[in-house]
Design an enzyme around this catalytic site. Structure first.
Site, PDB file in Angstrom:
ATOM      1  N   LYS A  74       0.858  -1.189   0.000  1.00 21.41           N
ATOM      2  CA  LYS A  74       0.000   0.000   0.000  1.00 21.41           C
ATOM      3  C   LYS A  74       0.895   1.240   0.000  1.00 21.41           C
ATOM      4  O   LYS A  74       1.919   1.269   0.684  1.00 21.41           O
ATOM      5  CB  LYS A  74      -0.872  -0.035   1.260  1.00 21.41           C
ATOM      6  CG  LYS A  74      -1.922   1.049   1.361  1.00 21.41           C
ATOM      7  CD  LYS A  74      -2.765   0.819   2.615  1.00 21.41           C
ATOM      8  CE  LYS A  74      -3.902   1.797   2.743  1.00 21.41           C
ATOM      9  NZ  LYS A  74      -4.781   1.481   3.881  1.00 21.41           N
ATOM     10  N   SER A  88      -9.349   1.253   2.882  1.00 13.97           N
ATOM     11  CA  SER A  88      -8.554   2.131   2.033  1.00 13.97           C
ATOM     12  C   SER A  88      -7.458   1.383   1.272  1.00 13.97           C
ATOM     13  O   SER A  88      -6.817   1.956   0.388  1.00 13.97           O
ATOM     14  CB  SER A  88      -7.914   3.239   2.888  1.00 13.97           C
ATOM     15  OG  SER A  88      -7.064   2.692   3.877  1.00 13.97           O
ATOM     16  N   SER A  96      -9.762  -1.150   6.850  1.00 13.57           N
ATOM     17  CA  SER A  96      -9.129  -0.943   5.546  1.00 13.57           C
ATOM     18  C   SER A  96      -8.364  -2.132   4.988  1.00 13.57           C
ATOM     19  O   SER A  96      -8.004  -2.132   3.814  1.00 13.57           O
ATOM     20  CB  SER A  96      -8.195   0.273   5.611  1.00 13.57           C
ATOM     21  OG  SER A  96      -8.949   1.455   5.756  1.00 13.57           O
TER      22      SER A  96
END
Length: 443
Positions: free
Chosen positions: A81, A156, A180
């Site tokens: 990420k 996310s 997330s």
């Protein structure tokens, strides 16, 4: 043969490297080629770290030749990420507030994973500053959901989930502040592990809410999750041998978790519970009214801390932000210190009640998300829809963050739905044993 590599679990790839059947350099090149050629490449990967990946793969191949492999996953390529610092590579956390930001050192988890032999393929897109469960990001890019390309993928850690689901990484590392890791895992039919707060180091990762931020893997199997957790910590993986569900005590949380649930997540959950029962799990229902009270504190707790973290950068350049994310941050702008501290004191009381009421169980069960991935275009044009779906997407996962526990989501077999297991803080090893038995029962 190399085409099969793209859909194998990280653990099976590691075993193939260990047996000499898979060359880490060829494996890494296969993933890089597939990811770069993919129709959604630019919507999933923010940037590749090809030179680093191939150098790491060559070193891994030499260790394998010498019988000096550092872990089962030595030589396995994963994505990160884009909030984990990678030395010399832009890390923007999905925001133009951090555009072209180049860290000088790797985040601690990246260093640990590299020391375990994992290969860094590149950085993947995410919700802006990690403050949304939907995965919608018109500022940088929005990956598509693997099951519905017109829908958002969950956030996310949106690129993390989709890089694995579309077979463009063997696994990925994301962060989970309110769901997330678990939402994109559930919506893309993956395994996702939310770790206990402070268990895995967040040093060198772009923060959102320090009192809730956690780090965990998105992957294809519970075994993968166990080995990835060990790599992130620099520790030993949980022993999953002999795990079974006979006599496992599981409690379905009736409070809040089924409010406004859509038919598909409901069906997936019911079907999964039936299979767990058939495998020998003892399942009862519990009601914890304090969960509703805790959820009511979410706005003040998350938004206040997030705004305090980012106030200076946001107010210097608010026009650089997606308005929905800007509004969410600013909802924490006017909180009084006394109200924030009172909310934390209240939450700590609810956490105590949660631990007392769940102590007799191996895990608490609930649908990972009560909704399916929402339509991307409608989210962009209908603000009310955006707000409702964002809050609903994170409602169930946020319970785990508020209560400070460990969480694991598994696919139910109904596309884009997950079943979530919440267990006591720092019980990841027991949770993973339970998870691997549940995974076998769910088929």
């Amino acid at each position: 043969m190399s085409e099969n590599w793209l859909s194998m679990t990280a653990s099976d790839l590691g075993r193939g490297i260990g047996s000499g059947e898979i060359d880490p350099v060829a494996l890494t090149q296969t993933y890089l080629d597939a990811a770069k050629a993919h129709e959604f490449s630019h919507r999933i990967y923010a940037r590749f770290t090809e030179e680093r990946a191939l150098a790491e793969a060559a070193a891994s191949a030499e260790r394998a030749r010498l019988g000096l492999r550092r872990s089962l996953l030595d030589g396995v390529p994963i994505s990160w990420k884009d909030l984990f610092d990678t030395a010399g590579t832009v890390t923007e956390a999905g925001s133009h507030l951090l555009k072209d930001r180049v860290p000088v050192a790797d985040a601690e988890v990246v260093r640990n994973a590299t020391a375990a032999g994992l290969i860094c393929l590149g950085k993947v897109h995410m919700s802006e500053l990690a403050f949304s469960g939907l995965g919608l990001n018109p500022i940088t890019a929005t990956p598509p959901c693997v099951n519905d390309h017109a829908a958002v993928p969950g956030g996310s850690s949106s690129g993390s989930g989709t890089s694995v689901a579309f077979n463009l990484a063997a696994a990925s590392i994301g962060s989970d502040t309110g769901g997330s890791v678990r939402i994109p895992s559930a919506w893309n039919d993956l395994v996702g592990l939310k770790t206990t707060i402070n268990r895995v180091s967040v040093k060198g990762s772009v923060p959102l809410c320090a009192r809730f931020d956690t780090i965990g893997p998105l992957c294809r199997s519970v075994e993968d999750a166990a080995h990835l957790l060990a790599a992130l910590e620099g520790g030993q993986p949980a022993d999953l041998r002999g795990a079974n569900l006979k006599g496992a005590r599981l409690a379905i949380l009736d409070t809040a978790a089924f409010d406004d649930i859509r038919p598909e997540p409901q069906a997936g959950f019911v079907s999964a519970v039936d299979r767990l029962k058939h495998a020998g799990a003892e399942i009862t229902h519990i009601d914890i009214p304090e969960v509703t009270d805790a959820l009511a504190l979410s706005g003040i707790l998350f938004a206040t801390e997030a705004y305090a973290q980012w106030q200076e950068q946001i107010e210097a350049n608010p026009d650089l932000m997606f308005p929905e994310i800007l509004n969410r941050f600013r909802s924490g702008r006017d909180t009084l210190a006394k109200d924030y501290l009172a909310a934390w004191a209240e939450l700590e009381r609810y956490q105590k009640v949660w631990h007392e009421k769940t102590a007799a169980y191996d895990a608490v069960l609930l649908p990972t998300s009560p909704i399916l991935p929402p339509n991307l275009e409608r989210l962009m044009t209908d603000s009310d829809y955006y707000v409702t779906e964002n809050l609903l997407s994170l409602r169930n996962t946020r319970i785990g963050n508020l209560m400070g526990v460990a969480g694991l989501t598994l696919p139910t077999g109904v596309p884009s739905t997950g079943i979530m297991f919440l267990s006591a803080p720092n019980s990841e090893e027991r949770l993973l044993r339970l998870g691997v038995a549940a995974e076998a029962a769910l088929g």
